[in-house]
Write a protein that holds these residues in place. Structure first.
Motif, PDB file in Angstrom:
ATOM      1  N   GLN A 403       9.265   9.049  -2.731  1.00  0.00           N
ATOM      2  CA  GLN A 403       8.924   8.659  -4.094  1.00  0.00           C
ATOM      3  C   GLN A 403       8.877   9.874  -5.016  1.00  0.00           C
ATOM      4  O   GLN A 403       9.414   9.847  -6.128  1.00  0.00           O
ATOM      5  N   LYS A 422      10.386   4.463 -11.758  1.00  0.00           N
ATOM      6  CA  LYS A 422       8.963   4.194 -11.504  1.00  0.00           C
ATOM      7  C   LYS A 422       8.677   2.698 -11.521  1.00  0.00           C
ATOM      8  O   LYS A 422       7.903   2.184 -10.709  1.00  0.00           O
ATOM      9  N   LYS A 423       9.328   1.971 -12.433  1.00  0.00           N
ATOM     10  CA  LYS A 423       9.134   0.524 -12.528  1.00  0.00           C
ATOM     11  C   LYS A 423       9.633  -0.170 -11.270  1.00  0.00           C
ATOM     12  O   LYS A 423       8.978  -1.084 -10.742  1.00  0.00           O
ATOM     13  N   ILE A 425       9.902   1.045  -8.230  1.00  0.00           N
ATOM     14  CA  ILE A 425       9.046   1.345  -7.081  1.00  0.00           C
ATOM     15  C   ILE A 425       7.733   0.577  -7.149  1.00  0.00           C
ATOM     16  O   ILE A 425       7.266   0.013  -6.156  1.00  0.00           O
ATOM     17  N   THR A 426       7.116   0.546  -8.314  1.00  0.00           N
ATOM     18  CA  THR A 426       5.788  -0.063  -8.444  1.00  0.00           C
ATOM     19  C   THR A 426       5.821  -1.584  -8.388  1.00  0.00           C
ATOM     20  O   THR A 426       4.798  -2.209  -8.089  1.00  0.00           O
ATOM     21  N   THR A 427       6.955  -2.196  -8.667  1.00  0.00           N
ATOM     22  CA  THR A 427       7.027  -3.662  -8.639  1.00  0.00           C
ATOM     23  C   THR A 427       7.254  -4.205  -7.227  1.00  0.00           C
ATOM     24  O   THR A 427       7.169  -5.418  -7.027  1.00  0.00           O
ATOM     25  N   PRO A 431       6.178   0.299  -1.533  1.00  0.00           N
ATOM     26  CA  PRO A 431       7.007   1.236  -2.309  1.00  0.00           C
ATOM     27  C   PRO A 431       8.316   1.605  -1.613  1.00  0.00           C
ATOM     28  O   PRO A 431       9.335   1.828  -2.269  1.00  0.00           O
TER      29      PRO A 431
END
Length: 509
Positions: A403, A422-423, A425-427, A431
């Motif tokens: 990440q 980032k979006k 990975i976080t959704t 991860p």
């Protein structure tokens, strides 16, 4: 007995000489003479002999006159002799010489030994083993197990019962444990030594796997953790021979006593955890050790305080800190298994046996006494601890897409690309599920350039595009390039209806 009866019959009834009797029965003349002499000493006639059974006749002819074992007349204390013989270097000869100094008119050495041996025969059979004071403690688990009850489900759970006792005094320690794992075995010894407030010279365990890795009659292989434990307390470990329970008869007897005087008394009580059960065992253990033994007329605690403890080793100030050792083999994925948890080691040790030491939450791995890896202990079963430096080069290249690396690479392209990565990975639920899509998006920069990827990322954020194919289509169809504003007019205006056309039609209507 048949020949004895026949010899006496021929001699008393038929008046045959001893020589002829010896030839007739094929025995020596001296034997015939011995039979006749014994019969004369016992004052037996042939009529008396014929009325006696074989056992009775043997007793009349061969029994020795009874001798009194009472030694009080010459101040010979067999109890004291027996206790003194348990001390290292003390012999019957030495005790007799001390006895003769105080009692010149006392027994001779042969009488002294005979009276002591006759007194020893009145003790239990297990006293045949000579137990030196303060020397040995025997250890074993009870076959009969106590139980606890789950307070929520009502499930009955069997637990283990560890028993330890001293060789001479039989002073006993017992506690319940969840299972026979090494950590409970070692910590049980720690608590027992604290209970005794001293340490023996030798520990005698059974061939339990936590103590002995490989049993052998002459050279058993002792577990490394148990070896470190013995070195810390300065005791020797001498396991019993395999399949020889008499080697640890003391603890077998103590286990039986604990079952009768502790477990039997607790049979009608319900316990919901190990601590509650151990508190009840501790209360009854005090009563057991204070109970007087029938033959010696002293309690286990009294004998322990008088004989064992004064010559036992002093308890160290610091208790042993458990370090659990194991010898796993490095798997093909360059991980080892310790307590159902997996830890990485350098990949070039694949297939080799290593030594793993778990100490205070830290796992250290050794090979040929060289430390090759160190990890914090994992808390969950079947979890992994992997260091990138332990990987082969081609694995490390794949692993480097973490990440932090993905965000760092996206940042070099632009803020919109970084926000998109980032979006993604976080959704994701995990991860790691977003790592490969992010790799695919960042690789588009090598084909279309950073500027175009940054523009495509802005569109993707606006329309919530997160799939690699969606971003690729934006770039392929040049949607990331803004269209030029149209400033020209159409050259052919003959076919265009003007404003006057619509006005004329409205008037005619």
């Amino acid at each position: 007995m048949r020949r004895i009866r026949e010899s006496l019959r021929l001699y008393f009834e038929n008046n045959i000489s001893q020589s002829k009797i010896s030839h007739a029965l094929n025995i020596s003349r001296s034997t015939v003479q011995d039979y006749i002499s014994r019969c004369t000493i016992a004052s037996l006639s042939y009529d008396d002999i014929s009325k006696l059974s074989d056992d009775e006749l043997e007793q009349k002819l061969y029994s020795k006159p009874a001798m009194s074992v009472d030694t009080s007349g010459k101040d010979m204390d067999c109890h004291l002799i027996h206790k003194e013989l348990t001390k290292s270097g003390v012999t019957l000869r030495l005790l007799w010489e001390e006895y003769k100094k105080d009692h010149p008119e006392g027994y001779s050495y042969s009488q002294y030994c005979w009276y002591y041996q006759q007194w020893r025969k009145t003790l239990k059979v297990y006293m045949r083993q000579q137990h030196i004071a303060g020397e040995r403690v025997y250890v074993d688990y009870s076959g009969k197990k106590p139980c606890i009850v789950n307070r929520f489900t009502g499930e009955i759970i069997e637990v283990e019962l560890l028993v330890m006792c001293w060789g001479y005094s039989q002073y006993t320690y017992a506690e319940a444990q969840p299972n026979q794992k090494l950590k409970h075995w070692i910590m049980g010894h720690n608590r027992a030594f604290k209970f005794f407030d001293c340490v023996p010279q030798i520990l005698v365990p059974d061939n339990y796997k936590g103590a002995v890795k490989k049993a052998h009659r002459y050279d058993p292989d002792i577990n490394q953790t148990y070896t470190e434990f013995s070195q810390h307390y300065g005791v020797g470990i001498i396991p019993t021979r395999p399949h020889h329970p008499k080697d640890k008869a003391k603890v077998e007897n103590s286990v039986l006593i604990v079952q009768r005087w502790i477990l039997a008394r607790l049979r009608n009580q319900v316990f919901h955890d190990i601590d509650e059960l151990n508190r009840a065992i501790a209360r009854l253990l005090i009563d057991l050790n204070n109970r007087k033994m029938q033959k010696l007329q002293k309690s286990r605690k009294e004998l322990f305080e008088e004989v064992d403890k004064p010559v036992a080793r002093t308890l160290p100030e610091q208790a042993f800190v458990l370090r659990e050792w194991s010898t796993p083999t490095v798997n093909m994925d360059y991980h080892i298994e310790v307590n159902k948890r997996y830890y990485s080691v350098p990949w070039n040790y694949y297939g080799k046996k290593v030594q793993a030491c778990l100490d205070a939450g830290v796992l250290t791995v050794f090979h040929s006494e060289k430390r090759i890896a160190i990890h914090n202990e994992l808390k969950k079963d079947y979890s992994y601890s992997t260091f990138p430096e332990h990987m082969p080069p081609h694995h490390r290249a794949q692993y480097d897409w973490s990440q932090a690396v993905l965000l760092r690479n996206a940042h070099t392209i632009g803020p919109k690309t970084e926000a998109l990565i980032k979006k993604i990975i976080t959704t994701k639920v995990h991860p790691q599920q977003g790592y490969r899509p992010c790799q695919g998006i960042l690789r588009l920069a090598s084909t279309y350039g950073n500027q175009r990827l940054e523009a495509a990322a802005e569109i993707a954020l606006k329309y919530d595009f997160t799939r690699v194919q969606q971003i690729s289509d934006l770039l392929k169809n040049r949607k990331d390039i803004p269209s030029e504003e149209c400033t020209g007019t159409v050259e052919n205006t003959n076919n265009i209806r003007g404003q006057s056309y619509y006005r004329t039609n409205e008037e005619s209507i």
